[in-house]
Design an enzyme around this catalytic site. Structure first.
Site, mmCIF file in Angstrom:
data_model
loop_
_atom_site.group_PDB
_atom_site.id
_atom_site.type_symbol
_atom_site.label_atom_id
_atom_site.label_comp_id
_atom_site.label_asym_id
_atom_site.label_seq_id
_atom_site.Cartn_x
_atom_site.Cartn_y
_atom_site.Cartn_z
ATOM 1 C CB SER A 234 4.159 -2.000 1.016
ATOM 2 O OG SER A 234 5.084 -2.464 1.975
ATOM 3 C CD GLU A 360 -0.693 -1.742 7.210
ATOM 4 O OE1 GLU A 360 0.157 -2.563 6.821
ATOM 5 O OE2 GLU A 360 -1.369 -1.046 6.421
ATOM 6 C CG HIS A 470 1.920 -4.777 4.952
ATOM 7 N ND1 HIS A 470 1.790 -3.405 4.994
ATOM 8 C CD2 HIS A 470 2.848 -5.041 3.986
ATOM 9 C CE1 HIS A 470 2.605 -2.862 4.100
ATOM 10 N NE2 HIS A 470 3.253 -3.830 3.473
#
Length: 551
Positions: A234, A360, A470
């Protein structure tokens, strides 16, 4: 489970032959300069935690480049993690159910208080080494950069013991290092005042200084200073990409490989794009009356500055991934938007791995489920994600992302998971602009020039509403998963397959015939290979539009 293999000089435990159990090993120590650090021992690893690598960024050092420490002297307790850098509270838009907001705040508060307690004096790092390692072992090193949207996170959330222990089992021992870095306004303050003072992207500068620390001191732990790989997820993966494109692509010998989980060369623009957030903090702290607002911010009490910073939007706010605090073009660390730097060839010429979770954008689009029409989607994009794009450009973007639930995110779930009439559509756009687009763009531009491997995580696809969201790939890399093994092999050999290969062969990325491996929920086929051409035209358009209109 792969049986544990002992390789000299590793002592994997001390067995009492009489009582037939492992005795508690004595605390390990390491000397750095004239200082002695006492860590803690596990069965397979020695851990040195909370080592300061920079002067505390407090007082007049606040909002300045990190300052290296002088030579260590005296005795240091390295048995527990250092404090995390100031965290930004997570809040949801006011229209969302108050009970859900309270639940999220409850979980986040537990994390803050129990796992990542915060302090402005936070620049520390941690080192895990195999037990019994000799100083001349020259083991390769993986340097972990945690994620959290440049707003939250800390090293205490990630225990390197599992990675190093697994590396020993594989006969591919490595050293694991992690560092704290400044977050939110403390680490990514933006605005013309910040740019003119040359103090932008301080969180990235903290990371870079920690890498220099590794280069200088890791040989004391038995590591090879010339064999470091940087690895992040991330915001950590975005950080890895920033280190790849900074300095004209010159690594300064700080790393020889890179791994990016859900992050790449995101399309961010000039520091002045964050001017309104700077102005808000100046006003909230009373510094608007000062002739030097930046110097005033250095002198205000911590609690006052923290309260002002906390009022800025977080990644669960309505604007979602259009973050208030993130890397921006400062003329020093980043001299142009990252995609432009990639096009210019300002990229570290090192082997790299890059991958995404399939869905995501889903997690970050929960805050926008009240968007119900195409007109509202267009208004949202124009207001937040692409304020400088023309109406024609936004209309064309929406043609690539149609108002049809089966085409949206979570992908391949038909009409399911639709929290709102435009939820899956917005989630697809968010995820592609910030995550999938930069990954594909980097591969298409660089895989013919340097070795690269790609992956997609499609596990946990059955998670209600968010699918393979995510951060779901973290279970694969820090849990009992194959990605952890690939990372270990890559750190040792600059090839995730290792010297002899493991499991399904991971094909090197070929721009003409692009392939990625997919981690999926299947007992018979947990890993497969696919042609990496999903949403090809849409991702190309997103990349081009992002070049024209960085955030």
């Amino acid at each position: 489970m792969v049986p544990m293999v002992a390789h000299p000089p590793f002592d994997l435990g001390i067995v009492d032959a009489t009582e037939q159990h492992y005795t508690v090993p004595s605390p390990p120590s390491i000397q750095l300069d004239e200082g002695v650090f006492t860590g803690r021992a596990n069965t397979k690893t020695n851990q040195f935690l909370g080592i300061p690598f920079a002067k505390p960024p407090i007082g007049d050092n606040r909002f300045r480049q990190p300052v290296p420490l002088g030579p260590y002297q005296g005795n240091y307790d390295a048995m527990k993690f250092g404090m995390s850098c100031p965290q930004q509270p997570m809040t949801l838009p006011g229209w969302i159910d108050d009970g859900l907001t309270k639940d999220i705040n409850f979980v986040v508060n537990i994390m803050y208080e129990g796992i990542t307690p915060e302090s402005e004096d936070c620049l520390t790092l941690n080192v895990w080494v195999p037990t019994g390692i000799k100083p001349d072992a020259k083991l390769p090193v993986v340097i972990w950069i945690f994620g959290g949207g440049f707003e939250i996170g800390g090293t205490a959330t990630y225990d390197g013991d599992g990675v190093v222990s697994r590396s020993i089992e594989l006969g591919q021992p490595i050293i694991f290092v992690s560092m704290n870095y400044r977050l939110s306004a403390f680490g990514f303050l933006a605005g013309k005042e910040v740019k003119e003072a040359g103090v932008g992207n301080l969180g990235l500068q903290d990371q870079r200084l920690a890498m220099r620390w590794v280069k200088k001191y890791i040989s004391n732990f038995g590591g090879d200073p010339d064999k470091s790989t940087i690895w992040g997820e991330s915001a950590g993966a975005i950080s890895v990409a920033m280190h790849m494109v900074t300095n004209g692509g010159d690594t300064e010998g700080l790393f020889r490989g890179a791994i990016m989980q859900s992050g790449g060369p995101i399309p961010v623009g000039d520091m002045t794009h964050g001017q309104r957030y700077y102005d808000d903090i100046v006003k909230a702290t009373g510094c608007q009356r000062s002739n030097d607002t930046l110097q005033c911010l250095r002198s205000v009490p911590y609690d006052t500055l923290k309260k002002a910073s906390d009022q800025s939007p977080n990644f669960f706010a309505y604007q979602a991934l259009v973050l208030a605090w993130l890397p921006r073009v400062d003329g020093i660390f980043l001299k142009a938007p990252p995609p432009e730097l990639v096009l210019q060839g300002s990229v570290a010429n090192v082997p790299f791995i890059t991958g995404n979770c399939d869905d995501e954008g889903s997690l970050f689009s929960i805050s926008t489920v009240n968007i119900s029409t195409t007109i509202q989607v267009r208004e949202y994009l124009k207001l937040f994600m692409m304020p400088n794009a023309t109406n024609d450009q936004i209309d064309l973007l929406l043609r690539y992302y149609p108002d049809y639930q089966p085409a949206g995110c979570p992908f391949d779930t038909g009409f399911n998971n639709d929290l709102g009439p435009q939820f899956k559509r917005v989630a697809a756009i968010e995820g592609d602009v910030v995550f999938h687009g930069p990954r594909r763009f980097l591969l298409k531009q660089r895989a013919a020039k340097q070795k690269a491997w790609a992956f997609i995580n499609k596990r946990m696809k059955d998670t209600p509403f968010i699918g393979s969201a995510h951060a779901t790939d973290l279970l694969n890399s820090f849990g009992d998963g194959e990605l952890k093994d690939y990372v270990i092999h890559f750190t040792n050999n600059l090839d995730p397959n290792g010297k002899t290969g493991k499991g399904i062969p991971w094909p090197q990325y070929d721009v003409k015939q692009p392939q990625a491996i997919v981690f999926q929920d299947s007992i018979l086929f947990p890993i497969i290979k696919i042609k990496d051409d999903y949403r090809s035209q849409a991702l190309d358009f997103v990349a081009n539009l992002s070049l024209l209109h960085p955030i």
